[in-house]
Every structure is written in structure tokens, then in C-alpha cells.
Design a protein around this motif. Structure first.
Motif, PDB file in Angstrom:
ATOM      1  N   ILE A   1       0.837  -1.200   0.000  1.00 17.75           N
ATOM      2  CA  ILE A   1       0.000   0.000   0.000  1.00 17.75           C
ATOM      3  C   ILE A   1       0.869   1.246   0.000  1.00 17.75           C
ATOM      4  CG2 ILE A   1      -1.633   1.344   1.400  1.00 17.75           C
ATOM      5  CD1 ILE A   1      -2.807  -1.348   2.340  1.00 17.75           C
TER       6      ILE A   1
ATOM      7  N   ARG B   1       2.416   2.178  -3.278  1.00 16.92           N
ATOM      8  CA  ARG B   1       1.423   2.653  -4.247  1.00 16.92           C
ATOM      9  C   ARG B   1       0.894   4.044  -3.902  1.00 16.92           C
ATOM     10  NH1 ARG B   1      -0.943  -1.813  -7.184  1.00 16.92           N
ATOM     11  NH2 ARG B   1      -0.143  -3.822  -6.451  1.00 16.92           N
ATOM     12  N   GLU B   2       0.744   4.326  -2.600  1.00 15.71           N
ATOM     13  CA  GLU B   2       0.064   5.543  -2.160  1.00 15.71           C
ATOM     14  C   GLU B   2       1.003   6.686  -1.780  1.00 15.71           C
ATOM     15  OE1 GLU B   2      -3.262   5.970  -2.156  1.00 15.71           O
ATOM     16  OE2 GLU B   2      -3.478   3.966  -3.031  1.00 15.71           O
TER      17      GLU B   2
ATOM     18  N   LYS C   1       4.136   8.956  -2.360  1.00  9.52           N
ATOM     19  CA  LYS C   1       5.006   9.351  -3.475  1.00  9.52           C
ATOM     20  C   LYS C   1       6.044  10.392  -3.067  1.00  9.52           C
ATOM     21  CE  LYS C   1       2.541   6.784  -6.209  1.00  9.52           C
ATOM     22  NZ  LYS C   1       3.091   5.487  -6.662  1.00  9.52           N
TER      23      LYS C   1
ATOM     24  N   GLN D   1       4.251  13.645   2.365  1.00 15.90           N
ATOM     25  CA  GLN D   1       3.189  12.803   2.932  1.00 15.90           C
ATOM     26  C   GLN D   1       3.613  12.104   4.218  1.00 15.90           C
ATOM     27  OE1 GLN D   1       2.847  10.837  -1.117  1.00 15.90           O
ATOM     28  NE2 GLN D   1       0.679  10.757  -0.505  1.00 15.90           N
TER      29      GLN D   1
END
Length: 575
Positions: A117, A120-121, A123, A127
């Protein structure tokens, strides 16, 4: 809830298949029912407790800024093959194939799915940091499930995972989770200790375990009351002691000890303490040699420490009696360091001994009055033993030893999974950088059993207020003979319930003794009794679980008294 509406079956007898108190009491009280080996159905009363634990954990995680998600319980083999754990995790991993012949497993943990996850989430470094958590069913195919939900194959767990760009950020979240976990156990009303630990099969650089203190715990915890020192006994270092001065050095003497094979037997024969003896344990070496480990007679070999010594085989393996006889031409009961043709490693406390007794390396004989550097040279020294209550903490405080049930574990995984699975983000310089990862687990269903192990008596469970299935049990006595008892109890039940109190109303048409026994067994913290004998005096009776006698209150005052008592108990700090 009216107990007459609940199909509750309780039992007086201890179930034959239940080995520990929590398993016995959960079955007797009807909290769980077995389905198959290591699989249990949570019945209504047990599920209420489980959900309360879950709620406290969820609230604490949300307050810590973690985001709740829910990942699939069934996981594709490809992810585990990426991390190289598909073959390494062993038979605990329940593997299966779907109709398309693709391999899957029932997740025992979710590091791989979570890392997938993240890659994929996530980047950008903007974040980060971020922490996700879930409360999810896990499955570990234990070779011998035992102790009920304490070591079941299927269990409910809260697992959280954090992602970071640098070690400082990871440490901050690790410390936050440690604080959050302690807050959770305090909120649950449970005595707990956190200790530095081994990362085990999860891996990583640093980890900490959280234990509920209970006599039945499988782990031993060394701690002090005066400071924050607490550590698993298997990891607790024991510093070298100062050698005690001895006014007199005894002469070496060889004594006949036929049929004596143990420390206890030699101490009884010579009227000495185990502290005055040394025992010699022979273990396998990496090169098929045998290595002798020497400890004081009252000390216990710490396998974890011994395995870290160069040359000793891993995992630690005691040499067989046959190997010892072939190597030294004698049986193990007469082994000693004097004249033994082997590599000898002695614990620090053993080296401090003077005038000690040990095996003479001749079947049926021992030496007494043995001294290092007089009768034999000093051997290699190492920390080989478990810490005990005669030792001191690093700050010089008295050590206490307690047993603990592990219910939580936090890890600093570092780049273990992000490197294996190529999980990275763009850093401030616009370059790809592997994520650092933390992992934080709590056994929700295990906490229920651990809470019982810490809180029970000969009559049943004694739930902490925070996780009791109900706050109060309301008992009517001889209601069949008195319409007034029925009327008054029904009204009090309605009033208490409308006040926001969780009430279990025992309105069953059974003998008073059955009602009292079930109330004690179920462990509801507070009891109110309405009976025809006291009702004629305008009195209701109150008792706290575990207390011997009921207290009397005027019927018109019982509601306010109960509300006040419960409010005080809701705000009370854990023991």
C-alpha cells in the motif's frame, strides 16, 4: 439486559481441556465456545468484553493521529515472496490455492500488504510521517494451540505501521506508540510492564514488548519500583560482581558421592547452600566440539545469552549423555571444571566463588574446597545466567521478578521491507529514498484472557471496570412470592438503565444461590440485591464484587448511591 432473555449456559465444573484459569473461566461463564483446535466462537457476553477492549484501543490510536484502514485477511503469495518470507515463515503460515491455482495465505501479520500500500500511495516526503492501523482477524497455524484464546490459531489483533524518511522521525513515532500503549493498558485498568525485547521473526533493529503481569505468564520480567528499569529476564544483563573476601582458603578435598547426581543431593549431603556449589553444563559447539558452561548451583542458564557466544551452536543444544560419556568417559552428574579437557566458559558469579564444591570428573566423586587460580586457572568469563532478585538494577535498586503475558509488541523495522519490496518516495532533493518503517501490534483477544489471569478469585472473574460486560448486576430474590419485589426491581432496572448505566438484570426464576454464583462467575463489578426480606424495611443492598458483605441503602437513595459509586470507579486509576 434481562438475563432471562439471554441463552446463557454456565458451568460449575472446570472443563477438563482447559489448562489455565482464563480458559476455564471463559468456558464456564459462557464467554466463548470451542469450534475446532485453536478456534473459538465469541458468545454475547464475551463479545461485549472484546468490543470494549477494541474501543479503548481504537480511541487511543485515533488520538495518536493514526489512520484506520482494513486490509484483506487473505494475502497473495507474491508479496511474501518479494519479502522472502514465504519460505522462511515456516508452518505457522497457512497456505492455500484458489480456483485458478494461485497461492495465497491467511495473514498472520500484514507487513507485506502494508508495504505494498505504501509504495502505491506514498510518493513524496511531504506525505510523511504517516501511521496506518487496522483491527483485523489473523491466523497462525500453531502446532499446539493451547490456553484458549491466549494462544489460539485465529485471533483479533490491532496492527499499525508507520512510514518515515529518517530515523529521527521513526524514533518519535516509536516513542509515541510506546506512550500510547501504556495509556491503553492504564485505561483498561491492567497492571503492565514494557520491556526491551528481541525482534524475532518480524525482524528489524529495535523492539519493545508490553506485558500484563500475571502469575500464569510465560515470560519472566525483571523490574524495579524505584526507576523505569524493566526488561525480559532472557535479555537482562547481569554485571560482574565484586569478589567477596574470604578469611580462609580451604584445602582441596576429594569426597565420595555415590549415587549423587544433582545440586540438591550434594547440598543435602554436605549441609551447604547451592550458592556454594558450581554446576557444569555441556553444550554443542559449532565445530562439533563440546563446550562446558559453569554456573553457580542456584543460578539458571540463560539460553539466549549462551547462544550469542562465539563457537556455541545456534540454537543452543545441550550435549546428550552419550556424547558426554564418549568425550569425557563419565556421566554428567560428576562433571566439573577442574581437569576437564574442554573449552570452559564460566558465568561471572561462578568466578567469584571461593571454596566451592563441584564434580570431580570421576563417577561417584566430587571436590570441595576448590578455588580458582589455586586449584585451577580462571576460565573465560561471560554473562550466562538469568537475572534474579538478589541482583541490582543498573541504578543499584532491588530487582523484582514477575511473570508477564505478552499482549503488545512494537518494532523499528527500518528498511527491511521497503528495500525488499522497493517502497520509496521522492525526498527533498527529488531523489528516490527507501522508506523507514515501524510496526506496532496489540493482541485484542489475548488482552481479554490476560485481564482474567490478572483478575480472578475462587468464585470467578473480577473484571476491571473499563472492560466488564456490564457495570452492575441487579438481582431479584424470591420474586415469585412477591409482586412488590418484581415491581420495585423492574422500576429500578428501568431507572438505572435510563441513567446510562449498563445493567444486567437477573430476573430468572432460579434459586438465589444460582443467581449469586453466576454473578460471581461473570465478574460484573457491582451488585444490587432486591429481596422480600429487606424490601419490607424499604432497603436495597449493594456489594462490590469481591467484598464479603452487602451494604444497606434506603430504597429511595439507591439510584443516586449507585450512580455516585460507578462514577467514582469510572475515574479511578488502575492499581
Amino acid at each position: 439486559m434481562r438475563l432471562s432473555n439471554l441463552p446463557l449456559n454456565t458451568f460449575k465444573e472446570k472443563p477438563a481441556e482447559a489448562e489455565i484459569s482464563s480458559h476455564q473461566l471463559m468456558l464456564r461463564a459462557g464467554l466463548i465456545r470451542p469450534l475446532a483446535s485453536g478456534l473459538f466462537t465469541w458468545m454475547p457476553m464475551g463479545l461485549k468484553v472484546l468490543r470494549k477492549v477494541e474501543k479503548i484501543v481504537r480511541m487511543a490510536m485515533n488520538e495518536a493521529g493514526a489512520f484506520e484502514i482494513l486490509m484483506p485477511a487473505i494475502q497473495p503469495a507474491e508479496l511474501w515472496q518479494e519479502s522472502e518470507r514465504w519460505g522462511l515463515y515456516g508452518p505457522l503460515l497457512l497456505k492455500m490455492r484458489d480456483r485458478n491455482d494461485r497461492e495465497f495465505c491467511f495473514g498472520p501479520t500484514h507487513e507485506e500488504v502494508m508495504t505494498d500500500i505504501a509504495r502505491r500511495e506514498l510518493k513524496s516526503y511531504k506525505q510523511l510521517p504517516v501511521t496506518y492501523y487496522q483491527i483485523q482477524t489473523k491466523f497462525r497455524d500453531e502446532i499446539r494451540p493451547r490456553f484458549g484464546v491466549m494462544r489460539a490459531r485465529e485471533f483479533l489483533m490491532k496492527d499499525a505501521y508507520s512510514f518515515h524518511l529518517d530515523q529521527e522521525s521513526l524514533q518519535e513515532t516509536y516513542d509515541l506508540m510506546a506512550h500510547t500503549y501504556q495509556k491503553i493498558f492504564d485505561s483498561l485498568g491492567l497492571q503492565s510492564k514494557s520491556v526491551d525485547a528481541d525482534s524475532g521473526e518480524i525482524g528489524g533493529n529495535k523492539s519493545r514488548e508490553f506485558h500484563i503481569l500475571a502469575n500464569s505468564g510465560e515470560d519472566k520480567i525483571a523490574y524495579t519500583d524505584e526507576d523505569d528499569f524493566a526488561i525480559n529476564v532472557e535479555l537482562a544483563p547481569v554485571s560482574p560482581q565484586k569478589q567477596k573476601e574470604s578469611k580462609e582458603i580451604h584445602n582441596l578435598e576429594k569426597i565420595s558421592t555415590p549415587e549423587i547426581k544433582s545440586i540438591e543431593e550434594i547440598c543435602e549431603k554436605l549441609k551447604i547452600s547451592p550458592k556454594d556449589t558450581l554446576k557444569t553444563l555441556v553444550v554443542e559447539g559449532e565445530d562439533e566440539s563440546l563446550i562446558a558452561l559453569v554456573l553457580r548451583g542456584d543460578h539458571v542458564l540463560n539460553r539466549h545469552k549462551a547462544e550469542k557466544i562465539n563457537g556455541i551452536s545456534k540454537p543452543l543444544s545441550l550435549a546428550s549423555e552419550e556424547k558426554i560419556e564418549n568425550a569425557f568417559e563419565l556421566k554428567p552428574g560428576s562433571l566439573g571444571p577442574l581437569g576437564l579437557n574442554a573449552r570452559i566458559i564460566a558465568d561471572h558469579s561462578a568466578i567469584c566463588c571461593k571454596n566451592f564444591v563441584c564434580g570431580a570428573n570421576e563417577t561417584g566423586f566430587h571436590y570441595k574446597g576448590v578455588n580458582w587460580e589455586i586449584d585451577l586457572p580462571k576460565p573465560e568469563a561471560a554473562d550466562l545466567r538469568d537475572i534474579n532478585e538478589d541482583d541490582k538494577s543498573p541504578d543499584g535498586n532491588k530487582i523484582k521478578i514477575a511473570r508477564g503475558i505478552e499482549v503488545g509488541h512494537i518494532f523499528q523495522l527500518g528498511e527491511k521491507y521497503s528495500t525488499a519490496m522497493n517502497a520509496n518516495v521522492l525526498n527533498q532533493a527529488g531523489k528516490e529514498q527507501n522508506l523507514l518503517m515501524g510496526c506496532y501490534g496489540i493482541g485484542i483477544s489475548r488482552i481479554v484472557a490476560a485481564a482474567i489471569e490478572q483478575n480472578y478469585d475462587e468464585k470467578g472473574i473480577c473484571w476491571p471496570n473499563a472492560i466488564a460486560p456490564f457495570e452492575l448486576v441487579l438481582i431479584s430474590i424470591n420474586a415469585k412470592k412477591s409482586k412488590e419485589v418484581i415491581s420495585v426491581t423492574n422500576k429500578l432496572y428501568s431507572d438505572l438503565t435510563n441513567s446510562g448505566i449498563e445493567v444486567l438484570y437477573d430476573d430468572r426464576e432460579v434459586r438465589p444461590g444460582v443467581k449469586f454464583a453466576d454473578a460471581e462467575l461473570l465478574g460484573v463489578p457491582h451488585q444490587v440485591l432486591i429481596g422480600d426480606r429487606t424490601l419490607s424495611k424499604g432497603i436495597a443492598e449493594y456489594r462490590k464484587r469481591g467484598e464479603k458483605d452487602f451494604q444497606e441503602y434506603k430504597l429511595g437513595d439507591i439510584r443516586s448511591h449507585i450512580s455516585q459509586i460507578l462514577e467514582m470507579n469510572r475515574n479511578v486509576s488502575p492499581r
